[in-house]
Design an enzyme around this catalytic site. Structure first.
Site, PDB file in Angstrom:
ATOM      1  N   ALA A  69       0.864  -1.179   0.000  1.00 23.83           N
ATOM      2  CA  ALA A  69       0.000   0.000   0.000  1.00 23.83           C
ATOM      3  C   ALA A  69       0.899   1.227   0.000  1.00 23.83           C
ATOM      4  O   ALA A  69       2.069   1.156   0.393  1.00 23.83           O
ATOM      5  CB  ALA A  69      -0.891  -0.013   1.240  1.00 23.83           C
ATOM      6  N   GLY A 112       0.764  -5.088   1.072  1.00 17.75           N
ATOM      7  CA  GLY A 112      -0.429  -5.200   0.234  1.00 17.75           C
ATOM      8  C   GLY A 112      -0.132  -5.793  -1.137  1.00 17.75           C
ATOM      9  O   GLY A 112      -1.027  -6.357  -1.779  1.00 17.75           O
ATOM     10  N   GLU A 115      -0.223  -9.430  -0.634  1.00 17.36           N
ATOM     11  CA  GLU A 115      -1.635  -9.772  -0.407  1.00 17.36           C
ATOM     12  C   GLU A 115      -2.440  -9.716  -1.706  1.00 17.36           C
ATOM     13  O   GLU A 115      -3.318 -10.551  -1.939  1.00 17.36           O
ATOM     14  CB  GLU A 115      -2.212  -8.824   0.648  1.00 17.36           C
ATOM     15  CG  GLU A 115      -1.547  -9.051   2.004  1.00 17.36           C
ATOM     16  CD  GLU A 115      -1.943  -8.030   3.051  1.00 17.36           C
ATOM     17  OE1 GLU A 115      -1.865  -6.809   2.756  1.00 17.36           O
ATOM     18  OE2 GLU A 115      -2.314  -8.426   4.165  1.00 17.36           O
ATOM     19  N   GLU A 135       4.821  -5.048   7.218  1.00 18.39           N
ATOM     20  CA  GLU A 135       4.015  -4.065   7.954  1.00 18.39           C
ATOM     21  C   GLU A 135       4.515  -3.859   9.381  1.00 18.39           C
ATOM     22  O   GLU A 135       4.431  -2.760   9.932  1.00 18.39           O
ATOM     23  CB  GLU A 135       2.541  -4.498   8.000  1.00 18.39           C
ATOM     24  CG  GLU A 135       1.796  -4.337   6.681  1.00 18.39           C
ATOM     25  CD  GLU A 135       1.904  -5.532   5.757  1.00 18.39           C
ATOM     26  OE1 GLU A 135       2.801  -6.380   5.952  1.00 18.39           O
ATOM     27  OE2 GLU A 135       1.078  -5.610   4.827  1.00 18.39           O
TER      28      GLU A 135
HETATM   29  N1  CO8 Z   1       4.606   3.259  -0.497  1.00 15.58           N
HETATM   30  C1  CO8 Z   1       5.031   4.456  -0.978  1.00 15.58           C
HETATM   31  N2  CO8 Z   1       6.231   4.616  -1.569  1.00 15.58           N
HETATM   32  C2  CO8 Z   1       7.038   3.541  -1.670  1.00 15.58           C
HETATM   33  C3  CO8 Z   1       6.672   2.276  -1.179  1.00 15.58           C
HETATM   34  C4  CO8 Z   1       5.389   2.161  -0.571  1.00 15.58           C
HETATM   35  N3  CO8 Z   1       4.929   1.000  -0.090  1.00 15.58           N
HETATM   36  N4  CO8 Z   1       7.677   1.407  -1.412  1.00 15.58           N
HETATM   37  C5  CO8 Z   1       8.647   2.111  -2.037  1.00 15.58           C
HETATM   38  N5  CO8 Z   1       8.247   3.379  -2.207  1.00 15.58           N
HETATM   39  C6  CO8 Z   1       9.001   4.468  -2.841  1.00 15.58           C
HETATM   40  C7  CO8 Z   1      10.165   4.911  -1.983  1.00 15.58           C
HETATM   41  O1  CO8 Z   1       9.721   5.810  -0.983  1.00 15.58           O
HETATM   42  C8  CO8 Z   1      11.061   5.553  -3.015  1.00 15.58           C
HETATM   43  O2  CO8 Z   1      10.525   6.832  -3.301  1.00 15.58           O
HETATM   44  P1  CO8 Z   1      11.530   8.099  -3.481  1.00 15.58           P
HETATM   45  O3  CO8 Z   1      12.318   7.746  -4.735  1.00 15.58           O
HETATM   46  O4  CO8 Z   1      10.587   9.235  -3.652  1.00 15.58           O
HETATM   47  O5  CO8 Z   1      12.378   8.144  -2.280  1.00 15.58           O
HETATM   48  C9  CO8 Z   1      10.854   4.689  -4.261  1.00 15.58           C
HETATM   49  O6  CO8 Z   1       9.610   4.006  -4.040  1.00 15.58           O
HETATM   50  C10 CO8 Z   1      11.934   3.656  -4.454  1.00 15.58           C
HETATM   51  O7  CO8 Z   1      12.064   2.921  -3.226  1.00 15.58           O
HETATM   52  P2  CO8 Z   1      13.467   2.702  -2.485  1.00 15.58           P
HETATM   53  O8  CO8 Z   1      14.392   3.817  -2.758  1.00 15.58           O
HETATM   54  O9  CO8 Z   1      13.180   2.367  -1.060  1.00 15.58           O
HETATM   55  O10 CO8 Z   1      13.976   1.380  -3.274  1.00 15.58           O
HETATM   56  P3  CO8 Z   1      14.962   0.257  -2.738  1.00 15.58           P
HETATM   57  O11 CO8 Z   1      15.280  -0.598  -3.915  1.00 15.58           O
HETATM   58  O12 CO8 Z   1      16.073   0.848  -1.950  1.00 15.58           O
HETATM   59  O13 CO8 Z   1      14.079  -0.601  -1.695  1.00 15.58           O
HETATM   60  C11 CO8 Z   1      12.111  -1.756  -0.957  1.00 15.58           C
HETATM   61  C12 CO8 Z   1      13.010  -1.343  -2.153  1.00 15.58           C
HETATM   62  C13 CO8 Z   1      12.843  -2.737  -0.060  1.00 15.58           C
HETATM   63  C14 CO8 Z   1      10.893  -2.430  -1.572  1.00 15.58           C
HETATM   64  C15 CO8 Z   1      11.705  -0.513  -0.144  1.00 15.58           C
HETATM   65  O14 CO8 Z   1      11.206   0.461  -1.024  1.00 15.58           O
HETATM   66  C16 CO8 Z   1      10.663  -0.766   0.903  1.00 15.58           C
HETATM   67  O15 CO8 Z   1      10.956  -1.297   1.956  1.00 15.58           O
HETATM   68  N6  CO8 Z   1       9.394  -0.347   0.640  1.00 15.58           N
HETATM   69  C17 CO8 Z   1       8.325  -0.435   1.573  1.00 15.58           C
HETATM   70  C18 CO8 Z   1       7.749  -1.819   1.601  1.00 15.58           C
HETATM   71  C19 CO8 Z   1       6.646  -1.887   2.621  1.00 15.58           C
HETATM   72  O16 CO8 Z   1       6.823  -1.589   3.784  1.00 15.58           O
HETATM   73  N7  CO8 Z   1       5.457  -2.319   2.178  1.00 15.58           N
HETATM   74  C20 CO8 Z   1       4.310  -2.475   3.028  1.00 15.58           C
HETATM   75  C21 CO8 Z   1       3.485  -1.248   3.008  1.00 15.58           C
HETATM   76  S1  CO8 Z   1       2.185  -1.301   4.205  1.00 15.58           S
HETATM   77  C22 CO8 Z   1       0.989  -2.212   3.461  1.00 15.58           C
HETATM   78  O17 CO8 Z   1       1.105  -2.658   2.364  1.00 15.58           O
HETATM   79  C23 CO8 Z   1      -0.232  -2.402   4.290  1.00 15.58           C
HETATM   80  C24 CO8 Z   1      -1.292  -3.070   3.471  1.00 15.58           C
HETATM   81  C25 CO8 Z   1      -2.533  -3.016   4.231  1.00 15.58           C
HETATM   82  C26 CO8 Z   1      -3.697  -3.350   3.366  1.00 15.58           C
HETATM   83  C27 CO8 Z   1      -4.041  -2.251   2.461  1.00 15.58           C
HETATM   84  C28 CO8 Z   1      -4.183  -0.937   3.151  1.00 15.58           C
HETATM   85  C29 CO8 Z   1      -4.557   0.192   2.235  1.00 15.58           C
END
Ligand code: CO8
Length: 257
Positions: A69, A112, A115, A135
């Site tokens: 998400a 998400g 999921e 999460e």
């Molecule tokens: N949301 C928003 N932006 C994101 C997300 C995300 N989930 N994941 C990555 N991005 C963005 C980063 O902020 C970054 O943006 P910017 O260039 O502006 O800084 C860009 O994408 C590239 O990401 P990274 O620089 O972090 O890339 P890396 O290759 O270094 O890392 C990762 C990749 C490991 C995937 C890392 O981006 C990461 O950990 N992302 C978050 C993953 C995460 O925590 N996902 C779970 C989110 S919570 C969720 O899904 C709850 C679901 C609940 C049900 C639905 C509810 C609505």
């Protein structure tokens, strides 16, 4: 036809009978923002109505299937907003689609995103695919199947480990656990998924829908409790801290509150 900005859609297969959807927010690793989920629901509904389409393939652009998400969208939400608003209302729409759906997971499938893949009927993984429920790192919990579908598929120990540590598993581990049915070289992933979808689309749509429904009857259970527990995490400071820390690119400092 509607123009989409967050996804790419086109019909594929020799008989144009496969509905193909590619999540298309490359810069944010296909984070599932509200608009993307709305477009996805809309595109799925169109394919559901299209008499020529017999199966659907969903994949992502770039190095992610979907990184979850959209954390930037959720960061500022509080309990009142997640409880009163229509937060999550689009998320389960995909499970209402009666046509078989294949997730072709090309990269990160996190939160998400994992999921979403699990809401599909068949999952194929590219060699670079990885799956995780991170999460907990954000001070919240999986709320769209990670605590229900995941344990049913991979078993309790592995689901607990993934959800409690936030650690990712790779394509081979996912195959071994039964989370995916095939691991394919990255460049063949989408073509193979489309081929399987074409095969499914060649059969009676009545029979494939009934078959899907029959299997899902055994697999799906009520998710009301899961969604309300996810929403409860938005009453806590640690959820806000976890998401703020991600957005600010710093380590979260949890206070257990
Ligand atoms: N949301 C928003 N932006 C994101 C997300 C995300 N989930 N994941 C990555 N991005 C963005 C980063 O902020 C970054 O943006 P910017 O260039 O502006 O800084 C860009 O994408 C590239 O990401 P990274 O620089 O972090 O890339 P890396 O290759 O270094 O890392 C990762 C990749 C490991 C995937 C890392 O981006 C990461 O950990 N992302 C978050 C993953 C995460 O925590 N996902 C779970 C989110 S919570 C969720 O899904 C709850 C679901 C609940 C049900 C639905 C509810 C609505």
């Amino acid at each position: 036809p509607k123009t989409y900005t967050q996804i790419l859609v086109e019909k594929r297969g020799e008989k144009n009978n496969v509905g193909f959807i590619q999540l298309n927010r490359r810069k944010s690793l296909n984070a599932l923002c509200e608009e993307l989920m709305l477009e996805l629901s809309h595109a799925l509904d169109e394919y559901e109505k299209d008499k020529n389409v017999g199966a659907i393939v969903i994949t992502g652009i770039g190095k992610a299937f979907a990184a979850g998400a959209d954390i930037k969208e959720m960061e500022g939400l509080d309990f009142t907003k997640v409880y009163g608003g229509d937060f999550l209302s689009n998320w389960t729409h995909i499970t209402k689609i009666t046509k078989p759906i294949i997730a072709a997971v090309n990269g990160f499938a996190l939160g998400g995103g994992c999921e979403l893949a699990m809401m599909c009927d068949i999952i194929y993984a590219g060699e670079k695919a990885s799956f995780g429920q991170p999460e907990i790192i954000l001070g919240t919990i999986p709320g769209a199947g990670g605590t229900q579908r995941l344990p049913r598929v991979v078993g309790k120990s592995m689901a607990m480990e993934m959800c409690l540590t936030g650690d990712r598993v790779n394509a081979q581990q996912a195959l071994q656990a039964g989370l995916v049915s095939k691991v394919l070289p990255d460049e063949q992933l989408v073509d193979e998924a489309v081929k399987t979808a074409e095969k499914i689309a060649s059969y009676s749509k009545v029979a494939t829908s009934m078959c899907k429904e029959a299997i899902n009857t055994a697999y799906e259970t009520s998710s009301e409790r899961m969604v309300s527990t996810l929403k409860e995490t938005f009453t806590r400071n640690d959820r806000r801290e976890g998401m703020s820390a991600f957005v600010a690119k710093r380590k979260p400092e949890f206070t257990d509150s």
